[in-house]
Design an enzyme around this catalytic site. Structure first.
Site, mmCIF file in Angstrom:
data_model
loop_
_atom_site.group_PDB
_atom_site.id
_atom_site.type_symbol
_atom_site.label_atom_id
_atom_site.label_comp_id
_atom_site.label_asym_id
_atom_site.label_seq_id
_atom_site.Cartn_x
_atom_site.Cartn_y
_atom_site.Cartn_z
ATOM 1 N N HIS A 272 26.383 69.187 47.248
ATOM 2 C CA HIS A 272 26.440 69.651 46.248
ATOM 3 C C HIS A 272 25.316 69.343 44.475
ATOM 4 O O HIS A 272 25.584 70.652 44.155
ATOM 5 C CB HIS A 272 28.102 69.690 44.989
ATOM 6 C CG HIS A 272 28.630 69.344 46.505
ATOM 7 N ND1 HIS A 272 29.683 69.041 46.762
ATOM 8 C CD2 HIS A 272 29.343 70.656 47.204
ATOM 9 C CE1 HIS A 272 30.521 68.788 48.342
ATOM 10 N NE2 HIS A 272 30.607 70.281 47.912
ATOM 11 N N SER B 9 32.517 67.069 51.742
ATOM 12 C CA SER B 9 33.144 66.342 51.263
ATOM 13 C C SER B 9 34.163 66.026 52.173
ATOM 14 O O SER B 9 34.741 63.862 51.745
ATOM 15 C CB SER B 9 33.793 66.785 50.126
ATOM 16 O OG SER B 9 33.450 67.431 49.226
ATOM 17 N N ARG C 159 25.388 75.258 55.162
ATOM 18 C CA ARG C 159 24.719 74.123 55.947
ATOM 19 C C ARG C 159 23.664 73.927 56.866
ATOM 20 O O ARG C 159 23.161 74.008 56.972
ATOM 21 C CB ARG C 159 25.298 73.097 55.514
ATOM 22 C CG ARG C 159 25.844 72.382 54.305
ATOM 23 C CD ARG C 159 27.014 71.043 54.534
ATOM 24 N NE ARG C 159 28.549 72.356 54.999
ATOM 25 C CZ ARG C 159 29.558 72.097 54.412
ATOM 26 N NH1 ARG C 159 30.129 71.118 54.414
ATOM 27 N NH2 ARG C 159 30.635 72.055 55.302
ATOM 28 N N LYS D 142 46.859 72.929 47.982
ATOM 29 C CA LYS D 142 46.580 71.057 48.872
ATOM 30 C C LYS D 142 46.058 70.179 47.835
ATOM 31 O O LYS D 142 45.901 70.159 46.603
ATOM 32 C CB LYS D 142 44.509 71.662 48.509
ATOM 33 C CG LYS D 142 44.343 71.430 49.918
ATOM 34 C CD LYS D 142 42.559 72.395 49.940
ATOM 35 C CE LYS D 142 41.707 71.286 50.600
ATOM 36 N NZ LYS D 142 40.092 71.813 50.541
HETATM 37 O O1 PNS Z 1 34.233 74.178 48.549
HETATM 38 P P1 PNS Z 1 35.352 74.540 48.900
HETATM 39 O O2 PNS Z 1 36.646 74.023 48.905
HETATM 40 O O3 PNS Z 1 35.121 75.207 50.468
HETATM 41 O O4 PNS Z 1 35.689 76.106 47.791
HETATM 42 C C1 PNS Z 1 36.612 77.487 48.595
HETATM 43 C C2 PNS Z 1 36.198 77.889 47.448
HETATM 44 C C3 PNS Z 1 37.236 77.153 46.145
HETATM 45 C C4 PNS Z 1 35.339 78.540 46.496
HETATM 46 C C5 PNS Z 1 37.672 79.387 47.360
HETATM 47 O O5 PNS Z 1 38.935 78.169 47.972
HETATM 48 C C6 PNS Z 1 38.243 79.781 46.724
HETATM 49 O O6 PNS Z 1 37.318 80.880 45.606
HETATM 50 N N1 PNS Z 1 39.301 80.046 46.439
HETATM 51 C C7 PNS Z 1 40.345 80.302 45.547
HETATM 52 C C8 PNS Z 1 41.228 81.320 45.221
HETATM 53 C C9 PNS Z 1 40.395 82.277 45.900
HETATM 54 O O7 PNS Z 1 39.734 83.839 45.337
HETATM 55 N N2 PNS Z 1 40.557 83.335 47.222
HETATM 56 C C10 PNS Z 1 40.149 84.502 48.448
HETATM 57 C C11 PNS Z 1 38.916 84.297 48.677
HETATM 58 S S1 PNS Z 1 39.613 84.158 50.182
#
Ligand code: PNS
Length: 164
Positions: free
Chosen positions: A17, A128, A90, A41
């Site tokens: 990251h 993570s 990745r 979560k």
């Molecule tokens: O590090 P991660 O958990 O892969 O990140 C995921 C993240 C935070 C980018 C994604 O879950 C997110 O954007 N969540 C906010 C809710 C949202 O906008 N959802 C619509 C897209 S699926």
């Protein structure tokens, strides 16, 4: 490219990251690292801890700021006046999820452009959840996270052990 957002859970932020943050910061005028505050979560670190850690780890980068967000990412990006969304990529295993995210965000707001930075080889196995798992059992995570995060995780697991 003006202002970009790099969103994630960052529970905790890995070296992968941090590498994406550093490389993105060179490409844009301003980068907002957006830490998801997901009440549904269960996370190891609180959103405040994740923000605090990321602030520490990026304090030498003047065009990077750290913020938390909840709700839809596209709404946060409109509020931030940012149209570039950065994600790290990745391996092929990321493809399905990342494409789904990118298409969903595009359908919610076509002004938002997702850009993928390919994770450097040495970090491509990192996540993570792997860091949490190794740290939980006292394993060496020094190659996976910054030393400050390592200490933070150790204290966190010691704390959790004491309360059990
Ligand atoms: O590090 P991660 O958990 O892969 O990140 C995921 C993240 C935070 C980018 C994604 O879950 C997110 O954007 N969540 C906010 C809710 C949202 O906008 N959802 C619509 C897209 S699926």
């Amino acid at each position: 490219m003006n202002k970009a957002v790099y969103p994630g859970s960052f529970d905790p932020a890995t070296r992968g990251h941090l590498d994406i943050i550093r490389r993105s910061a060179k490409l844009v005028d301003h980068l907002v690292v957006a830490v998801l505050n997901n009440i549904n979560k269960k996370s190891l670190l609180t959103v405040e801890e994740r923000v605090e850690l990321l602030k520490e780890l990026t304090e030498d980068l003047p065009n990077v700021s750290i913020q938390s967000f909840s709700g839809l990412l596209v709404d946060f990006m409109v509020q931030q006046e940012a149209e570039v969304l950065i994600r790290g990529f990745r391996a092929i295993s990321d493809y399905e999820y990342e494409i789904q995210l990118a298409h969903t965000n595009y359908s919610l707001n076509p002004d938002i452009e997702t850009i993928f930075l390919v994770t450097r080889n040495e970090y491509s196995f990192l996540s993570s959840s792997i860091v949490r798992e190794v740290a939980k059992f006292g394993g060496d995570v020094s190659k996976m996270v910054d030393p400050r995060t390592e200490v933070y995780l150790k204290n966190k697991f010691d704390e959790l052990e004491e309360t059990q």
